[in-house]
Structures are given as structure tokens and as C-alpha cells.
Design an enzyme around this catalytic site. Sequence first.
Site, PDB file in Angstrom:
ATOM      1  N   ASP A 182      -1.883  -0.816  -6.344  1.00 12.40           N
ATOM      2  CA  ASP A 182      -0.534  -0.259  -6.481  1.00 12.40           C
ATOM      3  C   ASP A 182       0.517  -0.966  -5.624  1.00 12.40           C
ATOM      4  O   ASP A 182       1.619  -0.459  -5.449  1.00 12.40           O
ATOM      5  CB  ASP A 182      -0.550   1.233  -6.179  1.00 12.40           C
ATOM      6  CG  ASP A 182      -0.836   1.554  -4.725  1.00 12.40           C
ATOM      7  OD1 ASP A 182      -1.420   0.711  -4.023  1.00 12.40           O
ATOM      8  OD2 ASP A 182      -0.470   2.653  -4.282  1.00 12.40           O
ATOM      9  N   GLU A 183       0.195  -2.151  -5.117  1.00 14.10           N
ATOM     10  CA  GLU A 183       1.144  -2.886  -4.287  1.00 14.10           C
ATOM     11  C   GLU A 183       1.202  -4.352  -4.696  1.00 14.10           C
ATOM     12  O   GLU A 183       0.154  -4.986  -4.888  1.00 14.10           O
ATOM     13  CB  GLU A 183       0.753  -2.820  -2.814  1.00 14.10           C
ATOM     14  CG  GLU A 183       0.800  -1.417  -2.235  1.00 14.10           C
ATOM     15  CD  GLU A 183       0.271  -1.387  -0.821  1.00 14.10           C
ATOM     16  OE1 GLU A 183       1.070  -1.156   0.095  1.00 14.10           O
ATOM     17  OE2 GLU A 183      -0.944  -1.596  -0.651  1.00 14.10           O
ATOM     18  N   ASP A 222       5.550  -0.887  -3.946  1.00 11.52           N
ATOM     19  CA  ASP A 222       4.473   0.026  -3.571  1.00 11.52           C
ATOM     20  C   ASP A 222       4.670   1.281  -4.400  1.00 11.52           C
ATOM     21  O   ASP A 222       5.613   2.035  -4.185  1.00 11.52           O
ATOM     22  CB  ASP A 222       4.545   0.335  -2.076  1.00 11.52           C
ATOM     23  CG  ASP A 222       3.390   1.187  -1.592  1.00 11.52           C
ATOM     24  OD1 ASP A 222       2.569   1.640  -2.423  1.00 11.52           O
ATOM     25  OD2 ASP A 222       3.306   1.401  -0.377  1.00 11.52           O
TER      26      ASP A 222
END
Length: 120
Positions: free
Chosen positions: A110-111, A12
Site C-alpha cells: 500500500d505504499e 500511502d
Amino acid sequence: MTQKTRTYFCIDMKSFYASVECAERCLNPFETNLVVADITRGSNALCLAITPKMKTQGVKNRCRLSEIPRSIQYEIAMPRMQLYIEYAADIYGLYLNYFDPRDIHVYSIDESFIDVTGYL
């Protein structure tokens, strides 16, 4: 049949949009007050991201510009989604240097989760 235990990395990226904006400006997101928000929407504009530095000062992620204490000086970056997509693609490319794409599970921009079981 015995089920094999699997091991995953959960990635993350920290304050991704704000960190990208800092990288573009050669700034350190841990030392810079920056928010990503569309200022044309006025003082109630939603902050899409804030830097870790702002979080240490008690500012909440996803706040409105009007909720940031007046005592905090900060820079505003207009959202640039295409740029964030390009950064995320570059990072995904790095993963591909080490992992098979079948082991990479992208959850959001973003993960990601990476099944590292076969790499241990």
C-alpha cells in the site's frame, strides 16, 4: 556536475486492508467500525488493519481484538491477502496510465514512491 533536484510523490493508502474490506461491503471506512483480523485466533488476534473511524475513537492500529474497548461495536473481516494484492495491482495499473514504470518505486502493498520530476 550539478545534481538535479528530484520531486517524489509518496503514496500511502489509508488503512488499506480495512478500506478494501469496506469497499467490498459498500461501506465508508470513515463512517464504519471494521477491523481486519483472524477471529479463529481468539480474542488476542492481532488486528492487521482498522478503519479510520475506529482510529478517531482512540483504537490503535495493530492492536489485539481484546484491546478494543467493549463500548465500541465493530465488524470483523477475515484477512484476504489475495484480494488486497488484486486491489493493489489495479491501483498500480492506474499509476501506469500516467507514469513510466521506471519512475514508480513500490515500497509495500500500500505504499509507493513516484519520481514525478520529469512530469512537472
